[in-house]
Design an enzyme around this catalytic site. Structure first.
Site, short mmCIF file in Angstrom:
data_model
loop_
_atom_site.label_atom_id
_atom_site.label_comp_id
_atom_site.label_asym_id
_atom_site.label_seq_id
_atom_site.Cartn_x
_atom_site.Cartn_y
_atom_site.Cartn_z
N ASN A 1 33.62 57.05 51.60
CA ASN A 1 33.25 55.98 52.53
C ASN A 1 32.78 56.57 53.86
O ASN A 1 32.72 55.87 54.87
CB ASN A 1 34.46 55.07 52.80
CG ASN A 1 35.00 54.48 51.52
OD1 ASN A 1 34.25 54.02 50.67
ND2 ASN A 1 36.32 54.50 51.37
N HIS B 1 40.82 42.88 49.24
CA HIS B 1 41.46 44.20 49.11
C HIS B 1 42.99 44.11 48.99
O HIS B 1 43.61 43.18 49.51
CB HIS B 1 41.10 45.02 50.35
CG HIS B 1 41.50 46.45 50.31
ND1 HIS B 1 42.61 46.93 50.95
CD2 HIS B 1 40.93 47.51 49.68
CE1 HIS B 1 42.69 48.24 50.75
NE2 HIS B 1 41.69 48.61 49.98
N GLU C 1 36.88 39.81 53.11
CA GLU C 1 36.19 41.04 53.51
C GLU C 1 34.76 40.63 53.87
O GLU C 1 34.26 39.61 53.37
CB GLU C 1 36.15 42.04 52.34
CG GLU C 1 37.52 42.54 51.93
CD GLU C 1 37.45 43.53 50.76
OE1 GLU C 1 36.53 44.36 50.71
OE2 GLU C 1 38.33 43.46 49.90
N SER D 1 34.54 45.91 49.17
CA SER D 1 34.67 47.35 49.00
C SER D 1 34.37 47.83 47.59
O SER D 1 33.89 48.94 47.41
CB SER D 1 36.08 47.79 49.39
OG SER D 1 37.04 47.17 48.55
N ASP E 1 37.80 40.99 57.41
CA ASP E 1 38.07 42.42 57.30
C ASP E 1 36.72 43.14 57.22
O ASP E 1 36.02 43.05 56.21
CB ASP E 1 38.91 42.67 56.04
CG ASP E 1 39.27 44.14 55.87
OD1 ASP E 1 38.54 45.00 56.42
OD2 ASP E 1 40.25 44.43 55.17
N HIS F 1 34.38 48.01 55.65
CA HIS F 1 33.22 48.78 55.18
C HIS F 1 31.94 48.47 55.95
O HIS F 1 30.92 49.12 55.73
CB HIS F 1 33.02 48.55 53.67
CG HIS F 1 34.11 49.16 52.87
ND1 HIS F 1 34.06 50.46 52.40
CD2 HIS F 1 35.33 48.69 52.51
CE1 HIS F 1 35.18 50.74 51.77
NE2 HIS F 1 35.97 49.68 51.82
N LYS G 1 36.26 55.06 57.64
CA LYS G 1 35.08 54.93 56.76
C LYS G 1 33.86 55.40 57.56
O LYS G 1 33.72 56.59 57.78
CB LYS G 1 35.04 53.51 56.21
CG LYS G 1 36.39 53.21 55.51
CD LYS G 1 36.48 51.90 54.82
CE LYS G 1 37.90 51.50 54.49
NZ LYS G 1 38.61 52.39 53.57
C1 PLP Z 1 38.54 45.96 52.75
C2 PLP Z 1 39.51 47.03 53.13
N1 PLP Z 1 40.48 46.75 54.02
C3 PLP Z 1 41.37 47.68 54.39
C4 PLP Z 1 41.33 48.95 53.88
C5 PLP Z 1 42.38 49.92 54.30
O1 PLP Z 1 41.89 50.77 55.28
P1 PLP Z 1 42.56 52.21 55.47
O2 PLP Z 1 41.94 53.10 54.45
O3 PLP Z 1 42.23 52.58 56.87
O4 PLP Z 1 44.02 52.04 55.27
C6 PLP Z 1 40.31 49.28 52.98
C7 PLP Z 1 40.16 50.65 52.42
O5 PLP Z 1 40.97 51.36 52.03
C8 PLP Z 1 39.40 48.31 52.58
O6 PLP Z 1 38.45 48.59 51.68
#
Ligand code: PLP
Length: 380
Positions: free
Chosen positions: A35, A121, A166, A170, A195, A198, A228
């Site tokens: 990412n 997610h 999201e 992702s 969220d 990405h 990311k």
């Molecule tokens: C949509 C989404 N939210 C949250 C996260 C979590 O982020 P982090 O990797 O910083 O814990 C991710 C990825 O892992 C994600 O794809």
């Protein structure tokens, strides 16, 4: 004696039998799975800037933010992050996972309802589980279905309603219809949470897809990650000052833990500052490369789901069976392409896939060779 409990061993065996066992594997070959969209993670320029900024920074904060661990550098970083997200305030977390746990577990009280996209997610799902509200799942990216469900589940007395999605999904690479979701939420008096994990750094001047869709101000809370496109780690929740005040007072994953390591606050700030000089140009190039890769894949006879956006950096090559995804990933890895298979529970049952990402780290020539290799592997 074997100290590992038998039932846990049986669980591992069952994962093997179902093609769902995981093992750690170091990066090897061309990056087609990270990412690190903008190539910041190992950028020598950013590393040099970070090293300079780290001079004299303490190793630890020494306590939680609400005790003695609240350092000036946390606030300086949060001011930069809030501005980057186009919001009044930001609260820093060690990861996006923890940010979602903190946000959702603290917002959702008994009597509240959260409407959550079916493909959200795991960190969103887990945050909702930790909260004490009730949950309604709406069909993926379907604003009309959300509208009907909001009508069918009116607010309870004293309760609030939230919609969470999201922005750039992702594992599917498609986008939430943010303007339509915001309209549905507004029509029913619900609060929209986005969220932007990405999309941060790639769209909307770095703020993400809500800003790009012109609805940034209508989002109640957004989650942004540093691990990311920004190439480091950590995350922040952005919104207005009262949201931050609420989280500081009520979010247990913020309160009962040592403050974010000072190095991360300094690094994340350096990454955002580095973004101002390099992000827009790299984001445009990466999205253009993704468009080119889609063309080369079509020429090579590879099917992409029609919902996949034309320009996004995430390309799901859905193969269905776990073993098929594993075999294809292994073949591509042997040819020097670091592609990973993604299997349930990360994606729904029967939709195991190669999750291909386009980043600054793989140039056009590599992507073209990859398309040919993938076409060959899938034809077999
Ligand atoms: C949509 C989404 N939210 C949250 C996260 C979590 O982020 P982090 O990797 O910083 O814990 C991710 C990825 O892992 C994600 O794809």
């Amino acid at each position: 004696v074997d100290r590992f409990p038998g039932p846990l061993g049986a669980r591992l065996e069952a994962l093997h039998a179902a093609g769902l066992h995981r093992a750690l594997r170091r990066p090897e070959g061309a990056d087609l799975s990270s990412n690190d969209y903008l190539g910041f993670a190992a950028d020598p320029g950013l590393a040099a800037r970070a090293r300079a900024a780290l001079e004299g920074v303490p190793c630890g904060a020494g306590a939680s933010r609400l005790l003695r661990g609240d350092l000036e550098l946390h606030h300086e970083c949060e001011a930069v992050l809030a501005r980057f997200a186009g919001r009044d305030a930001a609260l820093l977390f060690p990861s996006g996972y923890q940010a979602n746990l903190a946000l959702l577990s603290s917002l959702l009280r008994p009597g509240d309802t959260v409407f959550s996209d079916a493909l959200n997610h795991a960190s969103i799902i887990d945050g909702i589980r930790l909260g004490r509200g009730s949950k309604v799942i709406y069909p993926h990216a379907d604003a009309s279905a959300l509208d009907l469900l909001l009508a069918r589940h009116p607010p309870r007395p004293g309760g609030s309603r939230f919609v969470i999605t999201e922005s750039l999904f992702s594992m599917d690479g498609d986008r939430a219809p943010l303007a339509a979701l915001a309209a549905a939420a507004a029509r029913h008096g619900a609060h929209l949470i986005v969220d932007e994990a990405h999309a941060t750094g790639l769209y909307g001047g770095g703020a993400g897809l809500a800003r790009a869709a012109g609805i940034g101000e209508r989002v109640f809370a957004s989650v942004h990650t540093g691990g990311k496109a920004l190439g480091s780690a950590g995350a922040w929740v952005a919104g207005d000052h009262r949201l931050k005040e609420y989280l500081v007072n009520c979010a247990r994953p913020f309160i009962f833990t040592t403050a974010v390591i000072p190095a991360l606050a300094v690094l994340l700030r350096a990454a955002v500052e580095f973004w101002a000089g390099h992000g827009p140009e790299r984001a445009a190039e990466v999205l253009a490369r993704a468009g080119a890769l889609r063309g080369w894949l079509r020429e090579a006879g590879v099917d992409l789901p029609s919902a996949a956006i034309p320009d996004g950096p995430i390309l799901p090559i859905v193969l269905g069976a776990n073993e098929a995804a594993l075999r294809a990933a292994a073949r591509l890895q042997e040819s020097g392409f670091d592609v990973r298979a993604v299997r349930p529970p990360t994606v729904p049952e029967g939709t195991a896939r190669l999750r291909v990402t386009v980043t600054w780290n793989a140039d056009r020539e590599t992507l073209r060779r990859f398309a040919t290799a993938l076409g060959g592997v899938l034809a077999e």
